[in-house]
Design a protein around this motif. Structure first.
Motif, PDB file in Angstrom:
ATOM      1  N   GLU A  35       0.408   6.251  -4.323  1.00 57.13           N
ATOM      2  CA  GLU A  35       0.116   7.554  -4.927  1.00 57.13           C
ATOM      3  C   GLU A  35       0.768   7.705  -6.296  1.00 57.13           C
ATOM      4  N   HIS A  36       1.517   6.732  -6.784  1.00 50.53           N
ATOM      5  CA  HIS A  36       2.167   6.861  -8.093  1.00 50.53           C
ATOM      6  C   HIS A  36       1.101   6.992  -9.193  1.00 50.53           C
ATOM      7  N   PRO A  37       1.306   7.901 -10.179  1.00 48.84           N
ATOM      8  CA  PRO A  37       0.267   8.115 -11.203  1.00 48.84           C
ATOM      9  C   PRO A  37      -0.061   6.873 -12.023  1.00 48.84           C
ATOM     10  N   LEU A  38       0.881   5.959 -12.177  1.00 45.42           N
ATOM     11  CA  LEU A  38       0.592   4.719 -12.908  1.00 45.42           C
ATOM     12  C   LEU A  38      -0.052   3.663 -12.016  1.00 45.42           C
ATOM     13  N   GLY A  39       0.043   3.865 -10.687  1.00 44.75           N
ATOM     14  CA  GLY A  39      -0.466   2.863  -9.763  1.00 44.75           C
ATOM     15  C   GLY A  39       0.609   1.840  -9.434  1.00 44.75           C
ATOM     16  N   LYS A  40       0.659   1.434  -8.200  1.00 42.54           N
ATOM     17  CA  LYS A  40       1.720   0.525  -7.754  1.00 42.54           C
ATOM     18  C   LYS A  40       1.667  -0.814  -8.483  1.00 42.54           C
ATOM     19  N   GLU A  41       0.469  -1.315  -8.760  1.00 44.18           N
ATOM     20  CA  GLU A  41       0.337  -2.622  -9.410  1.00 44.18           C
ATOM     21  C   GLU A  41       0.969  -2.621 -10.798  1.00 44.18           C
ATOM     22  N   LEU A  42       0.719  -1.565 -11.574  1.00 47.90           N
ATOM     23  CA  LEU A  42       1.279  -1.486 -12.921  1.00 47.90           C
ATOM     24  C   LEU A  42       2.794  -1.320 -12.873  1.00 47.90           C
ATOM     25  N   VAL A  43       3.271  -0.501 -11.932  1.00 48.58           N
ATOM     26  CA  VAL A  43       4.713  -0.303 -11.797  1.00 48.58           C
ATOM     27  C   VAL A  43       5.396  -1.622 -11.428  1.00 48.58           C
ATOM     28  N   ASP A  44       4.769  -2.399 -10.540  1.00 50.01           N
ATOM     29  CA  ASP A  44       5.331  -3.696 -10.164  1.00 50.01           C
ATOM     30  C   ASP A  44       5.364  -4.655 -11.356  1.00 50.01           C
ATOM     31  N   LYS A  45       4.328  -4.604 -12.212  1.00 46.18           N
ATOM     32  CA  LYS A  45       4.316  -5.459 -13.406  1.00 46.18           C
ATOM     33  C   LYS A  45       5.458  -5.092 -14.349  1.00 46.18           C
TER      34      LYS A  45
END
Length: 326
Positions: free
Chosen positions: A302-312
């Motif tokens: 549910e993170h506004p940036l999306g989990k994939e981008l945050v992980d990157k």
């Protein structure tokens, strides 16, 4: 020193060396029972930091990936403290389950049983040795290790912490202990009093927390995360300072008087196959991230940036190239 057929004078010299030199004990005496064989104690940057902090009465929070020997290192150190180094000392061990606690007590006993007979100081006539406690009694020693099962309610947790005044406390897998905040807070006041007495008497005293990374959507995990980030970051430059200076550094750079000892697998000489092997053993990607890569999972889908981008973004974080001590 592992030969039982030494003459009496040599055995006495070995015992004296062990009593006065824990590094000799770790290097030459300790053997870790593993898969039917006895392996030598493995010194790494992490295990060195753990041993150094215990020997210098520094409290620490240790976070290491799986299979990097944080538990066996503490057990090896406690086997030395219990039988050779400490005097009239109470040890208390906490964790999230009885099986973990009994397993740690068994590891200390296993290390003891790998010693040659002349170095195995256990005497069934005077010492207590069962699934919940160990007691070592001689003319010069009275050391006692107990384990404390997890508490089901805040009230029980407060009683558990308040009920034991011990100068040596080990919280294993702290990030998963129910009611850890209540246990720690109620125990901390008693610890400070007994630690001051131990310090005056020249006795060993410390609190050590060891754990893999917890979950931020869990109360215990969040408590551990906040506590860890309130610690003073350990740096190997501390080895070059006297302990008073190190204590000053910890006081200035923490809000809880703890060191944060954290290493990644690539700091510890793991083989190139380590990551692949750990991925196969992990039950999920989330477990792999936490238990092998030391990553706190801060975001969900549910993170506004999306989990994939945050992980990157998280992948771009690197350790400092150097540390300047002011």
């Amino acid at each position: 020193p592992l030969d039982d057929n030494l003459d009496k004078a040599t055995k006495t010299r070995v015992l004296n060396e062990i009593a006065n030199n824990p590094w000799y004990y770790l290097r030459e005496i300790v053997r870790i029972p593993t898969a039917g064989e006895k392996r030598r104690f493995e010194l790494s940057r992490a295990t060195l930091a753990i041993c150094w902090s215990i020997l210098n009465n520094l409290s620490s929070f240790v976070v290491l990936p799986r299979q990097c020997y944080k538990t066996y290192t503490i057990c090896a150190m406690y086997s030395w403290l219990f039988y050779f180094g400490a005097r009239n000392t109470e040890f208390m061990m906490f964790s999230y389950s009885d099986s973990i606690l009994q397993g740690n007590l068994s590891r200390i006993k296993e290390i003891r049983e790998t010693l040659p007979k002349y170095l195995n100081l256990y005497d069934p006539r005077t010492d207590k040795d069962n699934a919940r406690e160990m007691k070592f009694v001689t003319e010069d020693f009275y050391n006692h290790i107990r384990i404390k099962a997890p508490s089901k309610s805040p009230e029980e947790a407060a009683k558990a912490g308040r009920g034991f005044s011990t100068p040596v406390c080990w919280y294993d897998e702290l990030n998963f202990i129910p009611q850890i905040g209540e246990i720690y807070d109620s125990a901390s006041f008693a610890y400070k009093t007994v630690a001051e007495i131990a310090k005056k008497n020249g006795s060993y005293h410390h609190r050590i927390m060891s754990s893999s990374v917890g979950k931020l959507d869990d109360e215990s995990g969040m408590w551990g995360y906040n506590f860890l980030n309130s610690c003073c970051d350990f740096t190997e430059k501390m080895y070059d300072y006297d302990i008073k200076t190190v204590n000053d550094m910890i006081f200035q750079n923490s809000t809880n008087s703890f060191l944060r000892i954290e290493y990644m697998y690539y700091d510890l000489g793991k083989p190139d196959t380590y990551i692949e092997e750990m991925k196969k053993d992990s039950t999920s990607e989330e477990a792999f991230q936490r238990e092998v890569l030391n990553r706190w999972q801060k975001t969900g889908g549910e993170h506004p940036l999306g989990k994939e981008l945050v992980d990157k973004i998280a992948d771009q974080i690197h350790d400092p190239t150097d540390i300047l001590v002011i």
